[in-house]
Design a protein around this motif. Structure first.
Motif, PDB file in Angstrom:
ATOM      1  N   PRO A 213      45.301  -8.397  35.145  1.00  0.00           N
ATOM      2  CA  PRO A 213      44.943  -9.200  36.394  1.00  0.00           C
ATOM      3  C   PRO A 213      43.604  -9.277  36.517  1.00  0.00           C
ATOM      4  CG  PRO A 213      46.627  -7.501  36.605  1.00  0.00           C
ATOM      5  CD  PRO A 213      46.466  -7.433  35.347  1.00  0.00           C
ATOM      6  N   ALA A 214      42.775  -8.234  36.030  1.00  0.00           N
ATOM      7  CA  ALA A 214      41.282  -8.369  36.364  1.00  0.00           C
ATOM      8  C   ALA A 214      40.577  -9.401  35.271  1.00  0.00           C
ATOM      9  CB  ALA A 214      40.687  -7.078  35.895  1.00  0.00           C
ATOM     10  N   GLY A 215      41.189 -10.265  34.543  1.00  0.00           N
ATOM     11  CA  GLY A 215      40.647 -10.908  33.815  1.00  0.00           C
ATOM     12  C   GLY A 215      39.689 -12.286  34.200  1.00  0.00           C
ATOM     13  N   PRO A 216      40.213 -12.882  35.403  1.00  0.00           N
ATOM     14  CA  PRO A 216      39.603 -13.933  35.956  1.00  0.00           C
ATOM     15  C   PRO A 216      38.204 -13.365  36.694  1.00  0.00           C
ATOM     16  CG  PRO A 216      41.742 -14.248  36.377  1.00  0.00           C
ATOM     17  CD  PRO A 216      41.701 -13.098  35.785  1.00  0.00           C
ATOM     18  N   ALA A 217      38.278 -12.280  37.357  1.00  0.00           N
ATOM     19  CA  ALA A 217      37.126 -11.523  37.978  1.00  0.00           C
ATOM     20  C   ALA A 217      36.104 -11.190  36.823  1.00  0.00           C
ATOM     21  CB  ALA A 217      37.594 -10.503  38.822  1.00  0.00           C
TER      22      ALA A 217
ATOM     23  N   SER B 203      23.954 -18.992  44.364  1.00  0.00           N
ATOM     24  CA  SER B 203      24.296 -19.797  43.455  1.00  0.00           C
ATOM     25  C   SER B 203      25.039 -19.376  42.324  1.00  0.00           C
ATOM     26  CB  SER B 203      23.000 -20.254  42.640  1.00  0.00           C
ATOM     27  OG  SER B 203      22.220 -21.383  43.394  1.00  0.00           O
ATOM     28  N   ALA B 204      24.670 -17.815  42.309  1.00  0.00           N
ATOM     29  CA  ALA B 204      25.652 -16.874  41.447  1.00  0.00           C
ATOM     30  C   ALA B 204      27.039 -17.146  41.789  1.00  0.00           C
ATOM     31  CB  ALA B 204      24.849 -15.701  41.156  1.00  0.00           C
ATOM     32  N   LEU B 205      27.137 -16.780  43.208  1.00  0.00           N
ATOM     33  CA  LEU B 205      28.415 -16.669  43.541  1.00  0.00           C
ATOM     34  C   LEU B 205      29.253 -18.095  43.559  1.00  0.00           C
ATOM     35  CD1 LEU B 205      30.548 -15.020  45.301  1.00  0.00           C
ATOM     36  CD2 LEU B 205      29.462 -15.696  47.488  1.00  0.00           C
ATOM     37  N   THR B 206      28.515 -19.032  43.778  1.00  0.00           N
ATOM     38  CA  THR B 206      29.439 -20.363  43.676  1.00  0.00           C
ATOM     39  C   THR B 206      29.758 -20.550  42.032  1.00  0.00           C
ATOM     40  OG1 THR B 206      27.778 -21.300  45.273  1.00  0.00           O
ATOM     41  CG2 THR B 206      28.866 -22.836  43.701  1.00  0.00           C
ATOM     42  N   ILE B 207      28.815 -20.448  41.131  1.00  0.00           N
ATOM     43  CA  ILE B 207      29.241 -20.520  39.681  1.00  0.00           C
ATOM     44  C   ILE B 207      30.371 -19.211  39.465  1.00  0.00           C
ATOM     45  CG2 ILE B 207      28.796 -20.350  37.334  1.00  0.00           C
ATOM     46  CD1 ILE B 207      27.562 -22.732  38.942  1.00  0.00           C
ATOM     47  N   ALA B 208      30.429 -18.327  39.840  1.00  0.00           N
ATOM     48  CA  ALA B 208      31.523 -17.360  39.845  1.00  0.00           C
ATOM     49  C   ALA B 208      32.689 -17.582  40.310  1.00  0.00           C
ATOM     50  CB  ALA B 208      30.816 -15.899  40.422  1.00  0.00           C
ATOM     51  N   THR B 209      32.778 -18.007  41.327  1.00  0.00           N
ATOM     52  CA  THR B 209      34.103 -18.922  42.130  1.00  0.00           C
ATOM     53  C   THR B 209      34.603 -19.852  41.275  1.00  0.00           C
ATOM     54  OG1 THR B 209      33.303 -18.272  44.107  1.00  0.00           O
ATOM     55  CG2 THR B 209      35.094 -19.763  44.180  1.00  0.00           C
ATOM     56  N   HIS B 210      33.892 -21.034  40.806  1.00  0.00           N
ATOM     57  CA  HIS B 210      34.358 -21.943  39.933  1.00  0.00           C
ATOM     58  C   HIS B 210      34.979 -21.254  38.570  1.00  0.00           C
ATOM     59  CE1 HIS B 210      34.403 -25.387  37.355  1.00  0.00           C
ATOM     60  NE2 HIS B 210      33.910 -24.638  36.422  1.00  0.00           N
ATOM     61  N   THR B 211      34.298 -20.371  37.976  1.00  0.00           N
ATOM     62  CA  THR B 211      34.884 -19.763  36.833  1.00  0.00           C
ATOM     63  C   THR B 211      36.063 -18.921  37.149  1.00  0.00           C
ATOM     64  OG1 THR B 211      32.503 -19.429  36.069  1.00  0.00           O
ATOM     65  CG2 THR B 211      34.091 -17.964  35.076  1.00  0.00           C
ATOM     66  N   TYR B 212      36.355 -18.217  38.326  1.00  0.00           N
ATOM     67  CA  TYR B 212      37.350 -17.479  38.556  1.00  0.00           C
ATOM     68  C   TYR B 212      38.627 -18.671  38.618  1.00  0.00           C
ATOM     69  CZ  TYR B 212      40.706 -14.435  40.987  1.00  0.00           C
ATOM     70  OH  TYR B 212      42.021 -13.783  41.253  1.00  0.00           O
ATOM     71  N   LEU B 213      38.360 -19.674  39.296  1.00  0.00           N
ATOM     72  CA  LEU B 213      39.305 -20.730  39.585  1.00  0.00           C
ATOM     73  C   LEU B 213      39.877 -21.448  38.168  1.00  0.00           C
ATOM     74  CD1 LEU B 213      37.851 -22.717  42.532  1.00  0.00           C
ATOM     75  CD2 LEU B 213      39.850 -21.196  42.449  1.00  0.00           C
ATOM     76  N   LEU B 214      38.692 -21.576  37.146  1.00  0.00           N
ATOM     77  CA  LEU B 214      39.054 -22.353  36.038  1.00  0.00           C
ATOM     78  C   LEU B 214      39.585 -20.966  35.040  1.00  0.00           C
ATOM     79  CD1 LEU B 214      38.414 -24.573  33.931  1.00  0.00           C
ATOM     80  CD2 LEU B 214      35.983 -23.158  33.502  1.00  0.00           C
ATOM     81  N   THR B 215      39.313 -19.855  34.977  1.00  0.00           N
ATOM     82  CA  THR B 215      39.897 -18.756  34.312  1.00  0.00           C
ATOM     83  C   THR B 215      41.203 -18.851  34.794  1.00  0.00           C
ATOM     84  OG1 THR B 215      37.964 -17.869  33.848  1.00  0.00           O
ATOM     85  CG2 THR B 215      39.725 -16.523  33.144  1.00  0.00           C
ATOM     86  N   ALA B 216      41.683 -18.742  35.960  1.00  0.00           N
ATOM     87  CA  ALA B 216      43.193 -18.488  36.381  1.00  0.00           C
ATOM     88  C   ALA B 216      43.873 -19.638  36.078  1.00  0.00           C
ATOM     89  CB  ALA B 216      42.949 -18.468  38.162  1.00  0.00           C
ATOM     90  N   LEU B 217      43.392 -20.775  35.982  1.00  0.00           N
ATOM     91  CA  LEU B 217      43.990 -21.908  35.617  1.00  0.00           C
ATOM     92  C   LEU B 217      44.407 -21.959  34.096  1.00  0.00           C
ATOM     93  CD1 LEU B 217      45.379 -24.752  36.445  1.00  0.00           C
ATOM     94  CD2 LEU B 217      42.899 -25.671  35.993  1.00  0.00           C
ATOM     95  N   SER B 218      43.562 -21.324  33.470  1.00  0.00           N
ATOM     96  CA  SER B 218      43.574 -21.352  31.827  1.00  0.00           C
ATOM     97  C   SER B 218      44.573 -20.571  31.342  1.00  0.00           C
ATOM     98  CB  SER B 218      42.123 -20.882  31.276  1.00  0.00           C
ATOM     99  OG  SER B 218      41.941 -19.689  31.288  1.00  0.00           O
ATOM    100  N   ARG B 219      45.013 -19.537  31.987  1.00  0.00           N
ATOM    101  CA  ARG B 219      45.998 -18.736  31.784  1.00  0.00           C
ATOM    102  C   ARG B 219      47.465 -19.374  31.311  1.00  0.00           C
ATOM    103  NH1 ARG B 219      45.359 -12.518  34.123  1.00  0.00           N
ATOM    104  NH2 ARG B 219      43.758 -12.337  33.001  1.00  0.00           N
ATOM    105  N   ALA B 220      47.454 -20.855  32.002  1.00  0.00           N
ATOM    106  CA  ALA B 220      48.658 -21.362  31.866  1.00  0.00           C
ATOM    107  C   ALA B 220      48.529 -22.696  30.865  1.00  0.00           C
ATOM    108  CB  ALA B 220      49.111 -21.876  33.063  1.00  0.00           C
ATOM    109  N   GLU B 221      47.368 -22.444  30.047  1.00  0.00           N
ATOM    110  CA  GLU B 221      47.566 -23.872  29.296  1.00  0.00           C
ATOM    111  C   GLU B 221      47.991 -23.704  27.973  1.00  0.00           C
ATOM    112  OE1 GLU B 221      43.305 -23.680  28.190  1.00  0.00           O
ATOM    113  OE2 GLU B 221      43.357 -22.068  26.739  1.00  0.00           O
ATOM    114  N   VAL B 222      48.760 -22.643  27.732  1.00  0.00           N
ATOM    115  CA  VAL B 222      49.846 -22.576  26.411  1.00  0.00           C
ATOM    116  C   VAL B 222      51.274 -22.836  27.044  1.00  0.00           C
ATOM    117  CG1 VAL B 222      50.719 -20.996  24.561  1.00  0.00           C
ATOM    118  CG2 VAL B 222      48.232 -21.200  25.095  1.00  0.00           C
TER     119      VAL B 222
END
Length: 289
Positions: A127-131, A157-176
């Protein structure tokens, strides 16, 4: 024999176009744009590629089932070669940071390298993966500001990019496997909120051109990533999710450009955003996911 194309696929070469913008956005926020920024951007790319190679090495057994076309399970790259590439790129990334930014840069680059390996080996399938991935990209932004004494100025700026990355990583867990509509709907909501926040007043409120540029770039980011997520909401299949993840990677330079322009580096922000159409072309030849 391993070919160059196989190694480029291993490290997800096209996705690296989304990486230098982290450092540049951080440097712009910390008023540290200069000759050192190029070296730190090279460090960032090396560490990103190292993470991709380490990811495939760590996932080699799982990929035999879920992604047999990837370089290691397909037999085009051996596990030993992938691990050596990951280790070599990590060493190169840390060394480049030290050469370009000195001790200040190393205080960020070393934790960044450790966070990359920790994500691949420990956190990714938890569960800690996206973070954990968000932490990596947030540190990457701070790397750009490290040579200055204004590193703290790069935190938004770091928080903004980190937030985008969190959303993207959470979404990527369903790409298979695909998912239901709730996941892409949630990440889409987050993306639109992030774009709206970035489009708000910048550091130089009296500069009309900067205001216009960062607002336009934030809107471009929202459209680039948002449209594909909306399609995934309508049909949350594995293919639609993978397409949305690819769009999130491709569209990131527009967000990075918006952040740079928001802090006054308007031309730099516009140049960063030109990576979007280039990345879109490259992913047709090499997958970024």
């Amino acid at each position: 024999m391993t070919e160059l194309r196989d190694l480029l696929e291993l490290v997800r070469a096209p996705a690296a176009l989304s990486v230098p913008g982290d450092v540049i956005a951080g440097a712009a926020a910390g008023h540290a744009l200069g000759g050192r920024t190029l070296g730190l951007a090279c460090s960032s790319v090396c560490l990103y590629w190292a993470g991709m190679a380490a990811n495939d090495w760590a996932d080699r057994r799982l990929d035999e089932v879920e992604r047999p076309e990837r370089p290691i399970p397909s037999g085009r790259v051996s596990p030993g070669t992938a691990l050596a590439v990951a280790a070599g790129l990590t060493a190169a990334g840390v060394a480049a940071a030290g050469l370009a930014g000195g001790r200040r840069a190393l205080t960020v680059a070393v934790p960044l390298a450790a966070a990359v390996w920790a994500y691949d080996l420990l956190a990714k399938n938890t569960p800690a993966g996206p973070a954990a991935m968000a932490l990596c990209r947030g540190l990457d932004v701070l790397l750009g500001a490290a040579p200055s004494r204004l590193t703290v100025a790069a935190l938004p700026s770091a928080l903004t990019i980190a937030t985008h990355t969190y959303l993207l990583t959470a979404l990527s867990r369903a790409e298979v496997s695909g998912t239901d509509r709730r996941l892409p709907a949630a990440t889409l909501t987050g993306t639109l909120a992030l774009a709206a926040a970035t489009a708000g007043p910048g550091a130089r409120r009296g500069d009309a051109s900067a205001c216009e540029a960062h607002t336009v770039l934030a809107a471009w980011y929202a459209a680039e990533f948002g449209v594909s997520q909306a399609r995934a909401v309508a049909e949350p299949s594995a293919g639609r999710i993978r397409a949305a993840v690819a769009s999130g990677i491709v569209g990131l330079p527009a967000l990075q450009g918006a952040l740079a322009a928001r802090t006054g580096a308007t031309r730099t922000g516009l140049v960063l955003a030109t990576a979007v159409p280039l990345a879109r072309r490259l992913i047709r030849k090499l997958s970024p996911t």
